[in-house]
Design a protein around this motif. Structure first.
Motif, PDB file in Angstrom:
ATOM      1  N   MET A   1      28.943  12.479  63.364  1.00  0.00           N
ATOM      2  CA  MET A   1      29.457  11.964  64.672  1.00  0.00           C
ATOM      3  C   MET A   1      30.897  12.336  64.700  1.00  0.00           C
ATOM      4  N   TRP A   2      31.167  12.406  66.118  1.00  0.00           N
ATOM      5  CA  TRP A   2      32.416  13.000  66.471  1.00  0.00           C
ATOM      6  C   TRP A   2      33.310  11.778  66.933  1.00  0.00           C
ATOM      7  N   THR A   3      34.697  11.824  66.846  1.00  0.00           N
ATOM      8  CA  THR A   3      35.550  10.593  67.124  1.00  0.00           C
ATOM      9  C   THR A   3      36.733  11.562  67.798  1.00  0.00           C
ATOM     10  N   ASP A   4      36.956  11.114  68.977  1.00  0.00           N
ATOM     11  CA  ASP A   4      38.004  11.426  69.796  1.00  0.00           C
ATOM     12  C   ASP A   4      39.162  10.865  69.322  1.00  0.00           C
ATOM     13  N   ASN A   5      40.224  11.673  68.898  1.00  0.00           N
ATOM     14  CA  ASN A   5      41.533  11.230  68.243  1.00  0.00           C
ATOM     15  C   ASN A   5      42.728  11.202  69.231  1.00  0.00           C
ATOM     16  N   GLY A   6      42.209  11.650  70.562  1.00  0.00           N
ATOM     17  CA  GLY A   6      43.226  11.690  71.589  1.00  0.00           C
ATOM     18  C   GLY A   6      43.780  13.180  71.819  1.00  0.00           C
ATOM     19  N   ALA A   7      44.584  13.443  72.785  1.00  0.00           N
ATOM     20  CA  ALA A   7      45.147  14.867  73.063  1.00  0.00           C
ATOM     21  C   ALA A   7      46.158  15.398  71.959  1.00  0.00           C
ATOM     22  N   CYS A   8      46.340  16.589  71.880  1.00  0.00           N
ATOM     23  CA  CYS A   8      47.558  17.187  71.140  1.00  0.00           C
ATOM     24  C   CYS A   8      48.525  17.285  72.038  1.00  0.00           C
ATOM     25  N   ALA A   9      49.527  18.114  71.407  1.00  0.00           N
ATOM     26  CA  ALA A   9      50.804  18.438  72.170  1.00  0.00           C
ATOM     27  C   ALA A   9      50.419  18.925  73.684  1.00  0.00           C
ATOM     28  N   GLY A  10      51.096  18.102  74.659  1.00  0.00           N
ATOM     29  CA  GLY A  10      50.872  18.554  76.023  1.00  0.00           C
ATOM     30  C   GLY A  10      50.021  17.690  76.911  1.00  0.00           C
ATOM     31  N   GLY A  11      49.290  16.685  75.935  1.00  0.00           N
ATOM     32  CA  GLY A  11      48.294  15.936  76.591  1.00  0.00           C
ATOM     33  C   GLY A  11      49.110  14.821  77.574  1.00  0.00           C
TER      34      GLY A  11
ATOM     35  N   ALA B   1      52.258  21.723  66.830  1.00  0.00           N
ATOM     36  CA  ALA B   1      52.259  22.953  67.478  1.00  0.00           C
ATOM     37  C   ALA B   1      52.018  22.810  68.923  1.00  0.00           C
ATOM     38  N   ALA B   2      52.689  23.751  69.845  1.00  0.00           N
ATOM     39  CA  ALA B   2      52.835  23.581  71.197  1.00  0.00           C
ATOM     40  C   ALA B   2      51.221  23.784  71.588  1.00  0.00           C
ATOM     41  N   ALA B   3      50.785  23.401  72.819  1.00  0.00           N
ATOM     42  CA  ALA B   3      49.519  23.453  73.372  1.00  0.00           C
ATOM     43  C   ALA B   3      49.190  24.761  73.663  1.00  0.00           C
ATOM     44  N   TRP B   4      48.081  25.356  73.470  1.00  0.00           N
ATOM     45  CA  TRP B   4      47.542  26.998  73.784  1.00  0.00           C
ATOM     46  C   TRP B   4      47.849  27.000  75.393  1.00  0.00           C
ATOM     47  N   SER B   5      48.303  28.093  75.737  1.00  0.00           N
ATOM     48  CA  SER B   5      48.228  28.456  77.013  1.00  0.00           C
ATOM     49  C   SER B   5      47.706  30.105  77.355  1.00  0.00           C
ATOM     50  N   SER B   6      46.795  30.096  78.416  1.00  0.00           N
ATOM     51  CA  SER B   6      46.292  31.581  78.504  1.00  0.00           C
ATOM     52  C   SER B   6      47.339  32.341  78.973  1.00  0.00           C
TER      53      SER B   6
ATOM     54  N   PRO C   1      41.115  30.166  71.699  1.00  0.00           N
ATOM     55  CA  PRO C   1      41.003  29.796  70.309  1.00  0.00           C
ATOM     56  C   PRO C   1      39.495  29.203  69.917  1.00  0.00           C
ATOM     57  N   GLY C   2      38.841  29.666  69.125  1.00  0.00           N
ATOM     58  CA  GLY C   2      37.502  29.277  68.806  1.00  0.00           C
ATOM     59  C   GLY C   2      36.399  30.055  69.580  1.00  0.00           C
ATOM     60  N   ASN C   3      36.746  30.603  70.796  1.00  0.00           N
ATOM     61  CA  ASN C   3      35.763  30.912  71.699  1.00  0.00           C
ATOM     62  C   ASN C   3      35.955  32.547  72.209  1.00  0.00           C
ATOM     63  N   ASN C   4      36.249  33.368  71.021  1.00  0.00           N
ATOM     64  CA  ASN C   4      36.327  34.938  71.710  1.00  0.00           C
ATOM     65  C   ASN C   4      35.588  35.704  70.704  1.00  0.00           C
ATOM     66  N   SER C   5      35.156  36.873  71.159  1.00  0.00           N
ATOM     67  CA  SER C   5      34.378  37.756  70.190  1.00  0.00           C
ATOM     68  C   SER C   5      35.291  38.537  69.340  1.00  0.00           C
TER      69      SER C   5
ATOM     70  N   GLY D   1      50.451  34.998  63.541  1.00  0.00           N
ATOM     71  CA  GLY D   1      51.174  33.964  62.744  1.00  0.00           C
ATOM     72  C   GLY D   1      51.494  32.804  63.580  1.00  0.00           C
ATOM     73  N   ALA D   2      51.530  32.952  65.055  1.00  0.00           N
ATOM     74  CA  ALA D   2      51.749  31.939  65.974  1.00  0.00           C
ATOM     75  C   ALA D   2      50.810  30.627  65.702  1.00  0.00           C
ATOM     76  N   ALA D   3      51.350  29.508  65.985  1.00  0.00           N
ATOM     77  CA  ALA D   3      50.483  28.286  65.751  1.00  0.00           C
ATOM     78  C   ALA D   3      50.457  27.779  67.186  1.00  0.00           C
ATOM     79  N   VAL D   4      48.996  27.089  67.482  1.00  0.00           N
ATOM     80  CA  VAL D   4      49.131  26.534  68.771  1.00  0.00           C
ATOM     81  C   VAL D   4      48.124  25.427  68.511  1.00  0.00           C
ATOM     82  N   SER D   5      48.078  24.210  69.525  1.00  0.00           N
ATOM     83  CA  SER D   5      47.169  23.288  69.202  1.00  0.00           C
ATOM     84  C   SER D   5      46.189  23.472  70.458  1.00  0.00           C
ATOM     85  N   TYR D   6      44.801  23.513  70.137  1.00  0.00           N
ATOM     86  CA  TYR D   6      43.914  23.422  71.180  1.00  0.00           C
ATOM     87  C   TYR D   6      42.771  22.571  70.876  1.00  0.00           C
ATOM     88  N   ASN D   7      42.336  22.000  71.804  1.00  0.00           N
ATOM     89  CA  ASN D   7      40.762  21.292  71.691  1.00  0.00           C
ATOM     90  C   ASN D   7      40.724  20.336  70.538  1.00  0.00           C
ATOM     91  N   GLY D   8      42.058  19.625  70.129  1.00  0.00           N
ATOM     92  CA  GLY D   8      42.179  18.907  68.849  1.00  0.00           C
ATOM     93  C   GLY D   8      42.382  19.429  67.449  1.00  0.00           C
TER      94      GLY D   8
END
Length: 79
Positions: free
Chosen positions: A1-11, A32-37, A65-69, A44-51
C-alpha cells in the motif's frame, strides 16, 4: 500500500487555511531542489521528483527521473 507523504521541495501545501510553498511537507525530508525540465543537470546533480530523491548519472536536460529510456537518473529512494 502507498502512503502520500506530501510534496518535496517546491510543492504547495495548505494546512489549517495557511498555504506554504517550497520546503518539505508530511513525512518527507527532501532537501534537493525540485526537478525542472528546462534545467541542465551535470552528472552527480541531485533533485527531488515525485516524492523521491534522484541523482543524475551524466549531463541531462528534459529527461524525466524514472521515466526515460536512457536511464539517466538513479533513484535514491523516498524522501
Amino acid at each position: 500500500m502507498w502512503t502520500d507523504n506530501g510534496a518535496c521541495a517546491g510543492g504547495t501545501t495548505t494546512t489549517g487555511g495557511t498555504t506554504t510553498t517550497g520546503g518539505t511537507t508530511g513525512g518527507g525530508s527532501c532537501t534537493a531542489a525540485a526537478w525542472s525540465s528546462s534545467t541542465a543537470y551535470n552528472g552527480g546533480a541531485a533533485v527531488s521528483y515525485n516524492g523521491h530523491k534522484w541523482t543524475a548519472k551524466w549531463w541531462t536536460q528534459g529527461d524525466i527521473p524514472g521515466n526515460n529510456s536512457q536511464d539517466v537518473w538513479t533513484d535514491n529512494g523516498a524522501c
